[in-house]
Design an enzyme around this catalytic site. Structure first.
Site, PDB file in Angstrom:
ATOM      1  N   ASP A 103       0.838  -1.195   0.000  1.00 56.20           N
ATOM      2  CA  ASP A 103       0.000   0.000   0.000  1.00 56.20           C
ATOM      3  C   ASP A 103       0.880   1.255   0.000  1.00 56.20           C
ATOM      4  O   ASP A 103       1.685   1.439  -0.913  1.00 56.20           O
ATOM      5  CB  ASP A 103      -0.963  -0.068   1.203  1.00 56.20           C
ATOM      6  CG  ASP A 103      -2.032   1.005   1.195  1.00 56.20           C
ATOM      7  OD1 ASP A 103      -3.066   0.796   0.544  1.00 56.20           O
ATOM      8  OD2 ASP A 103      -1.821   2.048   1.844  1.00 56.20           O
ATOM      9  N   HIS A 268      -7.027  -7.013   0.653  1.00 57.98           N
ATOM     10  CA  HIS A 268      -5.983  -5.991   0.582  1.00 57.98           C
ATOM     11  C   HIS A 268      -4.886  -6.229   1.618  1.00 57.98           C
ATOM     12  O   HIS A 268      -3.705  -6.016   1.335  1.00 57.98           O
ATOM     13  CB  HIS A 268      -6.612  -4.615   0.791  1.00 57.98           C
ATOM     14  CG  HIS A 268      -5.628  -3.487   0.775  1.00 57.98           C
ATOM     15  ND1 HIS A 268      -4.908  -3.134  -0.338  1.00 57.98           N
ATOM     16  CD2 HIS A 268      -5.240  -2.622   1.759  1.00 57.98           C
ATOM     17  CE1 HIS A 268      -4.123  -2.099  -0.066  1.00 57.98           C
ATOM     18  NE2 HIS A 268      -4.305  -1.774   1.202  1.00 57.98           N
TER      19      HIS A 268
END
Length: 288
Positions: A103, A268
């Protein structure tokens, strides 16, 4: 401040590149630096880090502006944050190292690979596109999924006040929305993340704001020069490229000379949801 640590790791306050970073270090052998994402801290690597520490020196810093690292008022370009990672590793005695980021940490890792090709031996980026590409593919109603990117891109003041007014709900929303397996982030770890974010609203917003400004400029400059990542690169993503109508692998290929791109069924937070998959991929990367 709520504290949960990576088992078996030592913690250091490392002064480098003008900030003091909170850094967990464990294991021995060739160095691997792991950079966390949003809305997390270095703790997101706890499973991967302990596995890799069997035969590597594993370095897990909190990014500037996050966790227990310093939170300067400004300068959250990924160029500066990449220089932080390089300087921290150097302070710990490592002039070269493999680097994996998730991320926000993956955007820092990407910039480190472009800016410090003589330092980064191997590179892994988890569940992002390069900043310039991210803004290019976000359009129409599909861009609603990235509402937080647009919110935190606004001038200083309003975004910080809005988020600070309900910080646990704001940051917790992403922890809930982006996890395919909610049990991968247990209550004590979730509490660490929310506490850390609650204490870091201005710096987190500043990090995102940089990605709508100076980070785009830096990517455009590299693109114009034909600058690419020349170390072995592994990218692992959810298949959101197909969902949003773009070819993620092709986007990455334009930036790399030695790319292995793969998708995962994990959510994620893949280093927490599928740590064995991510650790195996890191080990495979290091053999290239």
């Amino acid at each position: 401040m709520i504290s949960v640590k990576i088992n078996g790791f030592d913690y250091h306050q490392v002064r480098a590149n003008g900030v003091t970073s909170n850094v967990a270090v464990g294991g021995s052998g060739t160095p691997v630096v792991l950079l966390h994402g949003f809305p997390q801290t270095h703790l997101m690597w706890r499973h991967v880090a302990t596995d890799l520490a069997a035969d590597h020196t594993v370095i897990c810093p909190d990014l500037r502006g996050y966790g227990d690292s310093d939170k300067p008022v400004d300068d959250y370009s990924k160029r500066t944050m990449a220089a932080d990672a390089v300087a921290v590793a150097r302070e710990l005695g490592h002039s070269t190292f493999a680097l994996a980021g998730h991320d926000r940490g993956a955007l820092v890792a990407f910039r480190a690979g472009l800016d410090h090709p003589d330092v980064i031996t191997h590179l892994m980026c988890l569940d992002v596109l390069p900043t310039l590409d991210m803004w290019e593919v976000m359009h129409g109603t599909s861009a609603a999924v990235g509402f937080h990117l647009y919110l935190m891109a606004q001038p200083a003041g309003l975004p910080e006040r809005m988020i600070a007014a309900s910080s646990d709900e704001f940051f917790g929303y992403f922890l809930d929305l982006w996890a395919n397996d909610p049990e991968a982030i247990p209550a004590d770890v979730r509490a660490v993340y929310l506490d850390a974010c609650r204490r870091a609203v201005p710096s987190i917003v500043a990090d995102y704001r940089a990605s709508a400004g100076v980070d785009v400029t830096h990517d455009q400059e590299d693109l114009a020069r034909g600058n690419q990542l020349r170390m072995p690169l592994t990218v692992i993503q959810q298949d959101w490229g197909a969902a949003l109508g773009f070819d993620a692998a092709a986007r990455w290929k334009a930036w790399a000379t030695d790319l292995q791109h793969q998708t995962t069924t994990a959510g994620h937070f893949m280093a927490e949801e599928a740590p064995t998959e991510i650790t195996t991929a890191i080990r495979a990367l290091l053999k290239r």
